[in-house]
Design an enzyme around this catalytic site. Structure first.
Site, mmCIF file in Angstrom:
data_model
loop_
_atom_site.group_PDB
_atom_site.id
_atom_site.type_symbol
_atom_site.label_atom_id
_atom_site.label_comp_id
_atom_site.label_asym_id
_atom_site.label_seq_id
_atom_site.Cartn_x
_atom_site.Cartn_y
_atom_site.Cartn_z
ATOM 1 N N CYS A 170 -0.612 -1.681 3.605
ATOM 2 C CA CYS A 170 1.034 -1.612 3.096
ATOM 3 C C CYS A 170 1.942 -1.242 3.964
ATOM 4 O O CYS A 170 3.057 -1.762 3.881
ATOM 5 C CB CYS A 170 0.936 -0.962 1.893
ATOM 6 S SG CYS A 170 0.941 0.803 1.996
ATOM 7 N N CYS A 189 -5.902 7.565 1.385
ATOM 8 C CA CYS A 189 -4.883 7.553 0.497
ATOM 9 C C CYS A 189 -5.498 8.071 -0.833
ATOM 10 O O CYS A 189 -4.959 8.694 -1.758
ATOM 11 C CB CYS A 189 -4.140 6.278 0.401
ATOM 12 S SG CYS A 189 -2.798 6.148 -1.039
#
Length: 371
Positions: free
Chosen positions: A193, A101
């Protein structure tokens, strides 16, 4: 400077944005919408990037008196992080989605858009330090995130700011409280997440499906069956689906994963010891590869897994010869190299682990293999 503050909704990014304001920068806050259905992302103490987090980020921006926007990066996040995560596990690897990410979203897609809009840098709440373009560990060793930032290129680092890396986390919380930021006592996010249940094996199983295979010992004897290599990682001890320990009473660990045959190999703790790490996609924070072997400290996991080593650039990758063996070294993870000076906090480079060996690989052996 005109800077873009990436505000996740947590205390670290809020204080980072506040410090950027204090430094006299023109700051604009932005929260990244990383899911087309944000209600499915984790919330509360285990959350990150959820609707709840977007609201917390907006309220922090209001306290700081800075403009605030939400940018939709859901498609890029799915392609570059979630799909990459699933594909890596299907290939018998163990990826780090936070690392990907940072590389693909926060310091590539986000930074590129920021530069296109006239911003000079991106500010984040990562625990790391930048010193004249040199990436260093954070002062707070327990929160240090230099490992997951070591995939950034020299150009990306030149456009990054990490204002909280010089401060221990308890002081960051205290500072947030003094500033009147409601996130001062918000729990840290944990786990992944985009897996709401926290059950990584179930999430991967739903994406990949059942691909049965055998669990074998070092001699190839079949000990059991499994439903897919995505349920295993190197060094794993629990959840092997075996009736008990080895004949000698010692625990078994996953020592090898073959995605083509679907075979998961188990062995002893001794079988996990690795002396050589090979990596692809090498990134050197200076912008260029070193000429010849270099002394370093190698780290193979986000927390722990370090050993003194000698590393050498080989083509687009690198080879690391460890001076002390490491265990639990998995393909798909990153090997990050730190300068072996007394501080030991300067990042030299990184690569994605592609192979390991239980013995040292000499230069002659590598040349022969290349032929």
């Amino acid at each position: 400077m005109r800077v873009l503050a990436a505000m996740s909704g947590g205390v670290d990014s809020a204080v980072a944005a506040a410090r950027a304001v204090d430094a006299g920068h023109e700051v604009v806050g932005v929260h990244l919408a990383l899911s087309a259905t944000p209600g499915t992302l984790r919330t509360g103490a285990r959350g990150c990037c959820s609707k709840e987090d977007a609201g917390d980020a907006r309220r922090a921006a209001d306290v700081l008196g800075i403009p605030f926007y939400v940018w939709d990066f859901a498609d890029r996040f799915k392609e570059d992080v979630i799909d990459d995560f699933v594909a890596a596990y299907a290939a018998g690897e163990t990826p780090n989605p936070c690392l990907r990410c940072n590389e693909k979203i926060k310091f590539s897609a986000l930074a590129d858009r920021a530069v296109a809009l006239g911003f000079d840098a991106v500010v984040t709440g990562h625990y790391a330090r930048l010193d004249s373009g040199v990436l260093r560990r954070a002062v707070d060793a327990d929160k240090d995130q230099s490992y997951v930032l070591a995939v950034l290129t020299a150009q990306q680092l030149s456009r990054a700011m990490f204002p909280v890396g010089d401060t221990p986390k308890p002081q960051i919380r205290a500072e947030a409280a003094e500033r009147g930021l409601a996130v001062a006592n918000k729990p840290d996010s944990h786990d992944i997440c985009f897996i709401p249940s926290g059950d990584t094996r179930a999430f991967l199983g739903a994406k990949i499906g059942i691909r049965p295979g055998a669990v074998v010992d070092a001699e190839g004897q079949v000990l059991g069956q499994h439903e897919g290599v995505h349920g295993f990682t190197i060094g794993q001890r629990k959840g092997l689906g075996l009736p008990g320990p080895a004949a000698d009473g010692k625990p078994r660990y996953v020592t090898g994963i073959d995605p083509d045959s679907g075979t998961v190999r188990v062995g002893s703790a001794e079988d996990l010891r690795v002396w050589t790490v090979e990596a692809e996609r090498a990134i050197w924070t200076s912008g260029s590869a070193p000429a010849g072997p270099i002394d370093c400290v190698a780290q193979v996991r986000a927390h722990g897994g370090t050993a003194p080593a000698v590393a050498e650039a080989v083509g687009d990758g690198l080879v690391v010869q460890l001076r002390e063996p490491l265990t639990g070294v998995a393909r798909g993870q990153a090997v990050v190299l730190y300068r072996p000076d007394p501080a030991g906090d300067e990042v030299i480079g990184s690569g994605t682990i592609s192979a390991t060996a239980r013995e040292r690989v000499t230069s002659d052996a590598r040349s022969e293999a290349a032929r």
